[in-house]
Design a protein around this motif. Sequence first.
Motif, PDB file in Angstrom:
ATOM      1  N   ASP A  61       2.081   0.550  13.823  1.00 37.39           N
ATOM      2  CA  ASP A  61       3.087   1.010  14.784  1.00 37.39           C
ATOM      3  C   ASP A  61       3.037   2.513  15.067  1.00 37.39           C
ATOM      4  O   ASP A  61       3.158   2.954  16.209  1.00 37.39           O
ATOM      5  CB  ASP A  61       4.466   0.643  14.197  1.00 37.39           C
ATOM      6  CG  ASP A  61       5.488   0.379  15.268  1.00 37.39           C
ATOM      7  OD1 ASP A  61       5.080   0.096  16.411  1.00 37.39           O
ATOM      8  OD2 ASP A  61       6.688   0.473  14.957  1.00 37.39           O
ATOM      9  N   MET A 120      -3.057  -2.458   5.561  1.00 37.61           N
ATOM     10  CA  MET A 120      -3.526  -3.296   6.672  1.00 37.61           C
ATOM     11  C   MET A 120      -3.607  -2.539   7.986  1.00 37.61           C
ATOM     12  O   MET A 120      -4.358  -2.936   8.881  1.00 37.61           O
ATOM     13  CB  MET A 120      -2.570  -4.496   6.792  1.00 37.61           C
ATOM     14  CG  MET A 120      -3.179  -5.701   7.421  1.00 37.61           C
ATOM     15  SD  MET A 120      -4.667  -6.193   6.517  1.00 37.61           S
ATOM     16  CE  MET A 120      -5.620  -6.907   7.831  1.00 37.61           C
ATOM     17  N   SER A 132       0.838  -1.214   0.000  1.00 37.49           N
ATOM     18  CA  SER A 132       0.000   0.000   0.000  1.00 37.49           C
ATOM     19  C   SER A 132       0.864   1.251   0.000  1.00 37.49           C
ATOM     20  O   SER A 132       0.597   2.199  -0.741  1.00 37.49           O
ATOM     21  CB  SER A 132      -0.975  -0.007   1.186  1.00 37.49           C
ATOM     22  OG  SER A 132      -0.272  -0.005   2.409  1.00 37.49           O
ATOM     23  N   GLU A 157      11.685   2.186   6.018  1.00 38.15           N
ATOM     24  CA  GLU A 157      11.451   0.746   6.193  1.00 38.15           C
ATOM     25  C   GLU A 157      12.427   0.219   7.239  1.00 38.15           C
ATOM     26  O   GLU A 157      13.626   0.336   7.075  1.00 38.15           O
ATOM     27  CB  GLU A 157      11.634   0.022   4.849  1.00 38.15           C
ATOM     28  CG  GLU A 157      11.610  -1.488   4.946  1.00 38.15           C
ATOM     29  CD  GLU A 157      10.407  -2.039   5.725  1.00 38.15           C
ATOM     30  OE1 GLU A 157       9.266  -1.737   5.366  1.00 38.15           O
ATOM     31  OE2 GLU A 157      10.629  -2.769   6.716  1.00 38.15           O
ATOM     32  N   LYS A 158      11.868  -0.349   8.293  1.00 41.28           N
ATOM     33  CA  LYS A 158      12.751  -0.776   9.391  1.00 41.28           C
ATOM     34  C   LYS A 158      13.563  -2.028   9.062  1.00 41.28           C
ATOM     35  O   LYS A 158      14.625  -2.242   9.628  1.00 41.28           O
ATOM     36  CB  LYS A 158      11.948  -0.968  10.675  1.00 41.28           C
ATOM     37  CG  LYS A 158      11.016  -2.140  10.703  1.00 41.28           C
ATOM     38  CD  LYS A 158      10.334  -2.232  12.080  1.00 41.28           C
ATOM     39  CE  LYS A 158       9.407  -3.429  12.145  1.00 41.28           C
ATOM     40  NZ  LYS A 158       8.711  -3.537  13.418  1.00 41.28           N
ATOM     41  N   GLY A 196       4.791  -7.612   3.574  1.00 35.51           N
ATOM     42  CA  GLY A 196       4.219  -8.956   3.650  1.00 35.51           C
ATOM     43  C   GLY A 196       4.019  -9.637   2.304  1.00 35.51           C
ATOM     44  O   GLY A 196       3.321 -10.640   2.234  1.00 35.51           O
ATOM     45  N   CYS A 241      10.748   4.356  12.227  1.00 34.58           N
ATOM     46  CA  CYS A 241      10.054   5.538  12.758  1.00 34.58           C
ATOM     47  C   CYS A 241       9.679   5.186  14.189  1.00 34.58           C
ATOM     48  O   CYS A 241       8.886   4.275  14.414  1.00 34.58           O
ATOM     49  CB  CYS A 241       8.805   5.818  11.925  1.00 34.58           C
ATOM     50  SG  CYS A 241       7.742   7.069  12.672  1.00 34.58           S
TER      51      CYS A 241
HETATM   52  O1  48F Z   1       2.645  -5.337   6.246  1.00 34.40           O
HETATM   53  P1  48F Z   1       2.987  -4.616   5.014  1.00 34.40           P
HETATM   54  O2  48F Z   1       3.182  -5.409   3.778  1.00 34.40           O
HETATM   55  O3  48F Z   1       1.913  -3.424   4.790  1.00 34.40           O
HETATM   56  P2  48F Z   1       0.627  -3.257   3.873  1.00 34.40           P
HETATM   57  O4  48F Z   1       0.963  -2.377   2.737  1.00 34.40           O
HETATM   58  O5  48F Z   1       0.331  -4.685   3.280  1.00 34.40           O
HETATM   59  C1  48F Z   1      -0.197  -5.728   4.027  1.00 34.40           C
HETATM   60  C2  48F Z   1       0.062  -7.037   3.285  1.00 34.40           C
HETATM   61  O6  48F Z   1       1.447  -7.241   3.118  1.00 34.40           O
HETATM   62  C3  48F Z   1      -0.501  -8.265   3.977  1.00 34.40           C
HETATM   63  C4  48F Z   1      -1.952  -8.408   3.657  1.00 34.40           C
HETATM   64  C5  48F Z   1      -2.879  -8.636   4.695  1.00 34.40           C
HETATM   65  O7  48F Z   1      -3.093 -10.011   4.818  1.00 34.40           O
HETATM   66  O8  48F Z   1      -2.379  -8.358   2.528  1.00 34.40           O
HETATM   67  O9  48F Z   1      -0.254  -8.228   5.350  1.00 34.40           O
HETATM   68  O10 48F Z   1      -0.476  -2.866   4.764  1.00 34.40           O
HETATM   69  O11 48F Z   1       4.320  -3.768   5.236  1.00 34.40           O
HETATM   70  C6  48F Z   1       4.490  -2.941   6.349  1.00 34.40           C
HETATM   71  C7  48F Z   1       5.959  -2.589   6.443  1.00 34.40           C
HETATM   72  O12 48F Z   1       6.137  -1.630   7.482  1.00 34.40           O
HETATM   73  C8  48F Z   1       7.384  -1.875   8.130  1.00 34.40           C
HETATM   74  C9  48F Z   1       7.450  -3.410   8.171  1.00 34.40           C
HETATM   75  O13 48F Z   1       8.787  -3.857   8.339  1.00 34.40           O
HETATM   76  C10 48F Z   1       6.856  -3.775   6.807  1.00 34.40           C
HETATM   77  O14 48F Z   1       7.849  -3.917   5.816  1.00 34.40           O
HETATM   78  N1  48F Z   1       7.336  -1.230   9.442  1.00 34.40           N
HETATM   79  C11 48F Z   1       6.547  -1.559  10.498  1.00 34.40           C
HETATM   80  N2  48F Z   1       6.733  -0.695  11.508  1.00 34.40           N
HETATM   81  C12 48F Z   1       7.679   0.206  11.104  1.00 34.40           C
HETATM   82  C13 48F Z   1       8.063  -0.144   9.773  1.00 34.40           C
HETATM   83  C14 48F Z   1       8.295   1.363  11.698  1.00 34.40           C
HETATM   84  N3  48F Z   1       7.979   1.776  12.908  1.00 34.40           N
HETATM   85  N4  48F Z   1       9.226   2.038  10.978  1.00 34.40           N
HETATM   86  C15 48F Z   1       9.562   1.633   9.718  1.00 34.40           C
HETATM   87  N5  48F Z   1       8.995   0.559   9.112  1.00 34.40           N
END
Ligand code: 48F
Length: 257
Positions: free
Chosen positions: A171, A222, A34, A53-54, A61, A125
């Motif tokens: 987060d 998500m 997203s 991105e941490k 995901g 972050c």
């Molecule tokens: O979870 P994520 O892929 O986010 P999304 O765009 O997509 C969700 C889907 O992947 C999957 C789904 C549901 O079943 O379709 O879950 O909502 O990516 C979130 C990213 O944020 C990073 C984490 O490592 C991941 O790569 N992240 C999380 N907290 C932090 C962060 C933070 N505090 N600082 C930096 N990065």
Amino acid sequence: MREIDITKGIVESHVKSLDKALQSDVVIVGAGPSGLVAGGYLAEKGYNITMLEKRLSPGGGIWGGGMGYKFVIIQEEARQVLEDFDIPFSRYGDKYLSVDAITFASGLIYKASSMGVNIFNITVCEDLLVREGRVAGVVINNSLAEINHLPVDPLTLEAKAVVDATGHDHDVVRTFSSKNDVRLNTPTGKPVGERSMFASTAEDAVVENTSEVYPGLFVCGMSTAAVYGGYRMGPIFGGMLLSGKKLAGLLEEACSR
Ligand code: 48F
């Protein structure tokens, strides 16, 4: 060839990138589908977009497909986003597209960064910058400091808008809500919490709940489920792509206020 020239090249290039990020139009926290889609569309239009991105690898995901089976499914409705980001896909029945998770993750990352998104990996972050009742930026640190519990003070980036694209963790919103006496734009004024699996309702809600949850703070993907109390949907990704696309429109409006 001198090692010091290689080092200088890295240091100077990194500082130039970081300098550009200091006053961003938008900081997107989380490089999942997203966030990458929202960032790509905005950067292509000339906005200064920083993404944090941490982990070492952006992509969130996507990489694991479904339980490690390396494909994800996308609804026909999101086909245009795949085309805009040059992601190859195959038809699966009348309603779905099947996409190789590795191609999907690497393709989105490559396309978003080549559209101009300034992505910093290994960067967490850890808090928000708040001014006069609105979110005005992010407080960031090297992920290695967080992982190793090192007492390293953070740095700050200013932005016109900040996005929580951190997925299930939500987060940014979670930390902001727990540290401050604030009322979010949710039914309870706090993050409501994610519910169990119900894919069709979940997919619609992710797009619907993509919004500004507090002045200057937006949610997409998500994290909307955790913030607004939506269901989970598993490895179907159309909602994530359409959430990113909707967010890009909302942010364009927010940046021009
Ligand atoms: O979870 P994520 O892929 O986010 P999304 O765009 O997509 C969700 C889907 O992947 C999957 C789904 C549901 O079943 O379709 O879950 O909502 O990516 C979130 C990213 O944020 C990073 C984490 O490592 C991941 O790569 N992240 C999380 N907290 C932090 C962060 C933070 N505090 N600082 C930096 N990065």
